[in-house]
Design a protein around this motif. Structure first.
Motif, PDB file in Angstrom:
ATOM      1  N   THR A 141      -5.622   4.722   3.101  1.00  0.00           N
ATOM      2  CA  THR A 141      -6.236   4.820   4.451  1.00  0.00           C
ATOM      3  C   THR A 141      -7.234   3.787   4.759  1.00  0.00           C
ATOM      4  O   THR A 141      -7.393   3.126   5.832  1.00  0.00           O
ATOM      5  N   GLY A 142      -8.228   3.832   3.925  1.00  0.00           N
ATOM      6  CA  GLY A 142      -9.385   2.750   3.960  1.00  0.00           C
ATOM      7  C   GLY A 142      -9.025   1.387   3.843  1.00  0.00           C
ATOM      8  O   GLY A 142      -9.711   0.654   4.564  1.00  0.00           O
ATOM      9  N   ILE A 143      -8.069   1.092   3.302  1.00  0.00           N
ATOM     10  CA  ILE A 143      -7.625  -0.469   3.047  1.00  0.00           C
ATOM     11  C   ILE A 143      -6.758  -0.838   4.146  1.00  0.00           C
ATOM     12  O   ILE A 143      -6.291  -2.017   4.339  1.00  0.00           O
ATOM     13  N   ALA A 144      -5.925   0.088   4.931  1.00  0.00           N
ATOM     14  CA  ALA A 144      -4.892   0.028   6.019  1.00  0.00           C
ATOM     15  C   ALA A 144      -5.200  -1.033   6.744  1.00  0.00           C
ATOM     16  O   ALA A 144      -4.254  -1.958   7.125  1.00  0.00           O
ATOM     17  N   PRO A 145      -6.379  -1.238   7.317  1.00  0.00           N
ATOM     18  CA  PRO A 145      -6.545  -2.337   8.464  1.00  0.00           C
ATOM     19  C   PRO A 145      -6.320  -3.637   7.991  1.00  0.00           C
ATOM     20  O   PRO A 145      -5.732  -4.435   8.526  1.00  0.00           O
ATOM     21  N   ALA A 146      -7.073  -3.803   6.968  1.00  0.00           N
ATOM     22  CA  ALA A 146      -6.726  -4.942   6.258  1.00  0.00           C
ATOM     23  C   ALA A 146      -5.211  -5.179   5.817  1.00  0.00           C
ATOM     24  O   ALA A 146      -4.912  -6.302   5.869  1.00  0.00           O
ATOM     25  N   VAL A 175      -3.440  -6.597   8.785  1.00  0.00           N
ATOM     26  CA  VAL A 175      -3.646  -7.942   9.078  1.00  0.00           C
ATOM     27  C   VAL A 175      -3.064  -8.991   8.014  1.00  0.00           C
ATOM     28  O   VAL A 175      -2.404 -10.068   8.471  1.00  0.00           O
ATOM     29  N   ALA A 176      -3.003  -8.591   6.807  1.00  0.00           N
ATOM     30  CA  ALA A 176      -2.268  -9.385   5.989  1.00  0.00           C
ATOM     31  C   ALA A 176      -0.855  -9.346   6.057  1.00  0.00           C
ATOM     32  O   ALA A 176      -0.217 -10.441   5.911  1.00  0.00           O
ATOM     33  N   PHE A 177      -0.297  -8.158   6.663  1.00  0.00           N
ATOM     34  CA  PHE A 177       1.093  -8.218   6.687  1.00  0.00           C
ATOM     35  C   PHE A 177       1.468  -9.138   8.025  1.00  0.00           C
ATOM     36  O   PHE A 177       2.476  -9.800   7.852  1.00  0.00           O
ATOM     37  N   SER A 178       0.498  -9.215   8.868  1.00  0.00           N
ATOM     38  CA  SER A 178       0.677  -9.769  10.285  1.00  0.00           C
ATOM     39  C   SER A 178       0.625 -11.704   9.850  1.00  0.00           C
ATOM     40  O   SER A 178       1.463 -12.337  10.376  1.00  0.00           O
ATOM     41  N   THR A 179      -0.698 -11.802   9.233  1.00  0.00           N
ATOM     42  CA  THR A 179      -0.808 -13.316   8.911  1.00  0.00           C
ATOM     43  C   THR A 179      -0.176 -13.772   7.626  1.00  0.00           C
ATOM     44  O   THR A 179       0.027 -15.001   7.609  1.00  0.00           O
ATOM     45  N   SER A 180       0.149 -13.113   6.735  1.00  0.00           N
ATOM     46  CA  SER A 180       1.041 -13.616   5.598  1.00  0.00           C
ATOM     47  C   SER A 180       0.042 -14.276   4.653  1.00  0.00           C
ATOM     48  O   SER A 180       0.239 -15.458   4.134  1.00  0.00           O
ATOM     49  N   SER A 181      -1.562 -14.318   4.737  1.00  0.00           N
ATOM     50  CA  SER A 181      -2.449 -15.074   3.794  1.00  0.00           C
ATOM     51  C   SER A 181      -3.571 -14.067   3.291  1.00  0.00           C
ATOM     52  O   SER A 181      -4.083 -13.361   4.102  1.00  0.00           O
ATOM     53  N   SER A 182      -3.596 -14.168   2.306  1.00  0.00           N
ATOM     54  CA  SER A 182      -4.479 -13.376   1.438  1.00  0.00           C
ATOM     55  C   SER A 182      -5.855 -13.866   1.794  1.00  0.00           C
ATOM     56  O   SER A 182      -6.839 -13.052   1.890  1.00  0.00           O
ATOM     57  N   SER A 183      -5.958 -15.257   1.901  1.00  0.00           N
ATOM     58  CA  SER A 183      -7.514 -15.868   1.890  1.00  0.00           C
ATOM     59  C   SER A 183      -7.855 -15.523   3.701  1.00  0.00           C
ATOM     60  O   SER A 183      -8.967 -15.253   3.861  1.00  0.00           O
ATOM     61  N   GLY A 184      -6.929 -15.652   4.331  1.00  0.00           N
ATOM     62  CA  GLY A 184      -7.207 -15.420   5.736  1.00  0.00           C
ATOM     63  C   GLY A 184      -7.538 -13.962   5.983  1.00  0.00           C
ATOM     64  O   GLY A 184      -8.420 -13.716   6.917  1.00  0.00           O
ATOM     65  N   THR A 185      -7.020 -13.172   5.061  1.00  0.00           N
ATOM     66  CA  THR A 185      -7.434 -11.532   5.454  1.00  0.00           C
ATOM     67  C   THR A 185      -8.828 -11.210   4.850  1.00  0.00           C
ATOM     68  O   THR A 185      -9.365 -10.227   4.745  1.00  0.00           O
ATOM     69  N   LEU A 186      -9.221 -12.068   3.844  1.00  0.00           N
ATOM     70  CA  LEU A 186     -10.449 -11.783   3.049  1.00  0.00           C
ATOM     71  C   LEU A 186     -11.759 -11.288   3.753  1.00  0.00           C
ATOM     72  O   LEU A 186     -12.203 -10.241   3.247  1.00  0.00           O
ATOM     73  N   ILE A 232     -11.581  -9.348   6.281  1.00  0.00           N
ATOM     74  CA  ILE A 232     -11.682  -7.982   6.651  1.00  0.00           C
ATOM     75  C   ILE A 232     -11.277  -7.049   5.465  1.00  0.00           C
ATOM     76  O   ILE A 232     -11.680  -5.967   5.464  1.00  0.00           O
ATOM     77  N   THR A 233     -10.822  -7.602   4.034  1.00  0.00           N
ATOM     78  CA  THR A 233     -10.665  -6.891   2.923  1.00  0.00           C
ATOM     79  C   THR A 233     -11.851  -6.390   2.537  1.00  0.00           C
ATOM     80  O   THR A 233     -12.245  -5.332   1.918  1.00  0.00           O
ATOM     81  N   ILE A 247      -3.256  -8.047  -1.079  1.00  0.00           N
ATOM     82  CA  ILE A 247      -4.871  -7.784  -0.857  1.00  0.00           C
ATOM     83  C   ILE A 247      -5.143  -6.213  -1.022  1.00  0.00           C
ATOM     84  O   ILE A 247      -6.238  -5.894  -1.269  1.00  0.00           O
ATOM     85  N   THR A 248      -4.052  -5.235  -1.192  1.00  0.00           N
ATOM     86  CA  THR A 248      -4.462  -4.007  -1.372  1.00  0.00           C
ATOM     87  C   THR A 248      -4.488  -3.741  -3.044  1.00  0.00           C
ATOM     88  O   THR A 248      -5.497  -3.307  -3.378  1.00  0.00           O
TER      89      THR A 248
END
Length: 428
Positions: A267-272, A275-286, A288-289, A401-402
């Protein structure tokens, strides 16, 4: 030199760090989830014409990317310098790398097992000769290690070479620690700079619902059932494998090492993850992670700023699992029977290749050519995957990212337990 520690403190509005309250994060998460569902519905109904909203998604992705380099540099320098102990930096780095390599090896093994059980490549009837894919030569381990060291750190910052930026930041933070009060001004600069980047991240995240809609709707509109149905089996196996890996490996890790309820973790990491699912970028999600692990999972700044930038570059569980499934998919499609030795070669190659996979969209497809050629399969088979790679990229990035967040929770718990033990020993 004193190192200010940022902690969560309780208020009437909930827990907060600085001026950002968790209820706001929850609202953003809910809005993004709603935008995600709406994007799927609208994309399916409108079809390719929904491409007109793609600029909104591209803008959101660019805004996230523009804060990656300064955020990683500032937060990692502060994280390393904030430990105040060179030995602790080495210990945290060792634990982090072992965790990443171990979970990656498990991920590709799960992928191979599922591919052997479900055989997604058998019975598929599509034309594989429409596209020629050039093989990519895998860099040697020595070259990979040497490329971590930048010859010009400023050029690394300009080019966004994350491993080199991490190397530079770690050395900079270590030097600040050694110098102590002599480098206090430099430390304060990076500490305040990091706070500025966190504030910018919070501002950008307010655009997340619009960005998620702009990224997902065109993807759904572009891929119709006529394209997906022949390859639906491999899509389902990859998605099932990623979910299975998260449930088995990450749940066990956070519960065993941090005594954290797995439901709280996910639940805590769900927002990130969204975003990772939408952007397909681990670095781009960093950004938020980092925000989610600190505010929702209670990970300290010194751990998150060290473990997560490293994970966004070298930890690719989703990519490794995807490679294991896709390699067997290609082998099954062409009628090849891979031996146990060849499948063990896939585990080793995919694990090492995932370390060098850039945290950007579709980088895993490039690395897949290395794994395919390592067991002598036709490289042209990658054309089978290319058409659905974006769909597979979404779930594997979310898993990546999870996994980064689970590592941060584990390392944070190990460090807290160690400090508690030392404190008890001293008091005795």
């Amino acid at each position: 030199m004193g190192r200010p520690e940022v902690t969560l403190r309780e208020t009437k509005g909930g827990f907060r760090r600085g001026t950002e309250k968790l209820p706001l994060q929850a609202k953003l998460s809910g809005s993004s989830s709603l935008a995600f569902v709406l994007a799927i519905i609208v994309g399916a109904i409108v079809g390719p014409k929904i491409e007109v909203v793609k600029p909104f998604g591209d803008l959101f992705l660019r805004m996230i990317k523009f804060i990656i380099v300064p955020l990683v540099l500032a937060s990692l320098v502060v994280g390393v310098a904030g430990t105040g102990d060179i030995k602790k930096i080495g210990r945290m780095g060792g634990i982090t790398l072992v965790y990443y390599l171990l979970t990656t090896a498990i991920a590709v093994t799960i992928g191979l097992i599922l591919a052997n059980i479900f055989s997604p490549g058998k019975g598929v009837n599509i034309d594989a000769s429409v596209e020629k894919v050039e093989p990519t030569e895998a860099p040697s381990i020595i070259d990979t290690l040497l490329n971590i060291v930048p010859t010009n750190p400023i050029a690394s910052l300009v080019n966004g070479d994350m491993l080199q930026i991490i190397f530079f930041a770690i050395f900079l933070g270590a030097a600040i620690t050694i110098l102590g009060d002599k480098a206090k001004t430099v430390y304060n600069f990076f500490n305040e700079f990091a706070e500025i980047m966190y504030k910018i991240t919070a501002i950008v995240m307010k655009l997340a619902p619009i960005g998620v809609f702009g990224l997902i709707a065109p993807t759904v509109g572009e891929y119709g059932l006529s394209v997906l149905l022949p390859l639906m089996k491999v899509i389902l196996v990859v998605y099932f494998g990623c979910i299975l890996h998260a449930v088995l490996v990450y749940s066990t890790s956070v519960k065993l090492f941090a005594n954290m309820n797995p439901l709280k973790f996910f639940t805590g990491i769900a927002p990130a993850s969204l975003v990772a699912f939408s952007t397909s970028s681990s670095s781009g999600t960093l950004p938020i992670t980092i925000k989610n692990t600190e505010e929702n999972l209670g990970v300290s700044r010194k751990v998150s700023s060290f473990v997560l930038p490293l994970g966004a570059t070298v930890n690719m569980d989703g990519t490794a699992l995807y490679q294991g499934i896709c390699v067997l998919f290609i082998a099954q499609f062409f009628g090849y029977d891979l031996s146990l030795v060849q499948q063990l070669t896939i585990v080793l190659t995919a694990t090492l290749a995932s370390i060098g996979t850039a945290g950007v969209p579709s980088a895993g497809l490039i690395m897949l050519t290395m794994v395919v050629t390592s067991v002598g399969l036709p490289v042209e088979g990658i054309a089978l995957i290319a058409g659905i790679d974006r769909i597979l990229d979404m779930i594997r990035t979310s898993l990546n990212i999870t996994g980064d967040a689970s590592a941060a929770v584990v390392v944070n718990a190990i460090e807290e337990n160690r400090e508690l033990k030392i404190s008890n020993d001293v008091s005795v």
